[in-house]
Design an enzyme around this catalytic site. Structure first.
Site, PDB file in Angstrom:
ATOM      1  N   ASP A  87     -55.243  58.329  51.974  1.00  0.00           N
ATOM      2  CA  ASP A  87     -55.221  59.521  51.125  1.00  0.00           C
ATOM      3  C   ASP A  87     -56.595  59.671  50.480  1.00  0.00           C
ATOM      4  O   ASP A  87     -57.175  58.678  50.025  1.00  0.00           O
ATOM      5  CB  ASP A  87     -54.132  59.374  50.055  1.00  0.00           C
ATOM      6  N   ILE A  88     -57.114  60.889  50.434  1.00  0.00           N
ATOM      7  CA  ILE A  88     -58.444  61.109  49.849  1.00  0.00           C
ATOM      8  C   ILE A  88     -58.421  61.071  48.321  1.00  0.00           C
ATOM      9  O   ILE A  88     -59.473  61.002  47.700  1.00  0.00           O
ATOM     10  CB  ILE A  88     -59.101  62.420  50.333  1.00  0.00           C
ATOM     11  N   ASN A 125     -42.265  63.851  49.641  1.00  0.00           N
ATOM     12  CA  ASN A 125     -42.075  65.016  48.789  1.00  0.00           C
ATOM     13  C   ASN A 125     -41.671  66.205  49.656  1.00  0.00           C
ATOM     14  O   ASN A 125     -42.282  66.460  50.690  1.00  0.00           O
ATOM     15  CB  ASN A 125     -43.375  65.347  48.042  1.00  0.00           C
ATOM     16  N   GLY A 174     -43.845  68.378  44.334  1.00  0.00           N
ATOM     17  CA  GLY A 174     -45.223  67.920  44.433  1.00  0.00           C
ATOM     18  C   GLY A 174     -45.820  67.994  45.819  1.00  0.00           C
ATOM     19  O   GLY A 174     -46.941  67.532  46.023  1.00  0.00           O
ATOM     20  N   GLN A 175     -45.099  68.577  46.787  1.00  0.00           N
ATOM     21  CA  GLN A 175     -45.678  68.710  48.119  1.00  0.00           C
ATOM     22  C   GLN A 175     -46.778  69.764  48.060  1.00  0.00           C
ATOM     23  O   GLN A 175     -46.556  70.890  47.621  1.00  0.00           O
ATOM     24  CB  GLN A 175     -44.614  69.108  49.147  1.00  0.00           C
ATOM     25  N   HIS A 221     -44.944  64.497  55.672  1.00  0.00           N
ATOM     26  CA  HIS A 221     -45.732  63.279  55.555  1.00  0.00           C
ATOM     27  C   HIS A 221     -45.090  62.312  54.561  1.00  0.00           C
ATOM     28  O   HIS A 221     -44.437  62.729  53.621  1.00  0.00           O
ATOM     29  CB  HIS A 221     -47.180  63.572  55.141  1.00  0.00           C
ATOM     30  N   HIS A 272     -45.951  59.123  52.003  1.00  0.00           N
ATOM     31  CA  HIS A 272     -46.964  58.376  51.266  1.00  0.00           C
ATOM     32  C   HIS A 272     -46.519  56.920  51.235  1.00  0.00           C
ATOM     33  O   HIS A 272     -45.377  56.630  50.861  1.00  0.00           O
ATOM     34  CB  HIS A 272     -47.058  58.862  49.810  1.00  0.00           C
TER      35      HIS A 272
END
Length: 119
Positions: free
Chosen positions: A35-36, A92, A98-99, A105, A107
């Protein structure tokens, strides 16, 4: 159309190699990358290579690929060394949850205490 790459999807562009990502694992059906904007020392996203808006639509249309995403989340946790201490898999679904990228995907979060409830 579900499953087909979307021209305006960030994660579809990562799958196609149009946007760089730090890939940590890849299978025929999934891609895992860092994750960035990590929220924990280990924060890796596991996505299906096929485009589905969210986890629920992925599970309905392609339960086998949904299983692949979860299996790979466990493999990422082991590879990252957080499987013994514990980790969280978060999916999410929807803006209110919070998507922010509307491509299914998971996390994978670990490497620190993850109290419940999150926040």
């Amino acid at each position: 159309m579900a499953g087909e790459p979307q021209a305006d999807c960030l994660f579809c562009k990562i799958v196609k190699g149009e946007i760089p990502a730090t890939v940590v694992r890849e299978t025929a059906t999934t891609l895992a990358f860092r994750d960035i904007s990590p929220k924990a020392p280990t924060h890796v996203l596991v996505i299906p290579k096929a485009h589905y808006r969210d986890a629920a639509s992925l599970a309905t249309a392609e339960p086998t690929i949904a299983g692949d995403v979860l299996r790979e989340a466990g493999e990422v946790a082991a590879q990252e060394g957080v499987d013994g201490s514990g980790y969280r898999i978060v999916l999410n679904t929807g803006e209110g949850a919070g998507q922010t990228v509307f491509h299914a995907h998971a996390h994978v979060l670990g490497g620190r205490g993850l109290e419940w409830p999150p926040g």
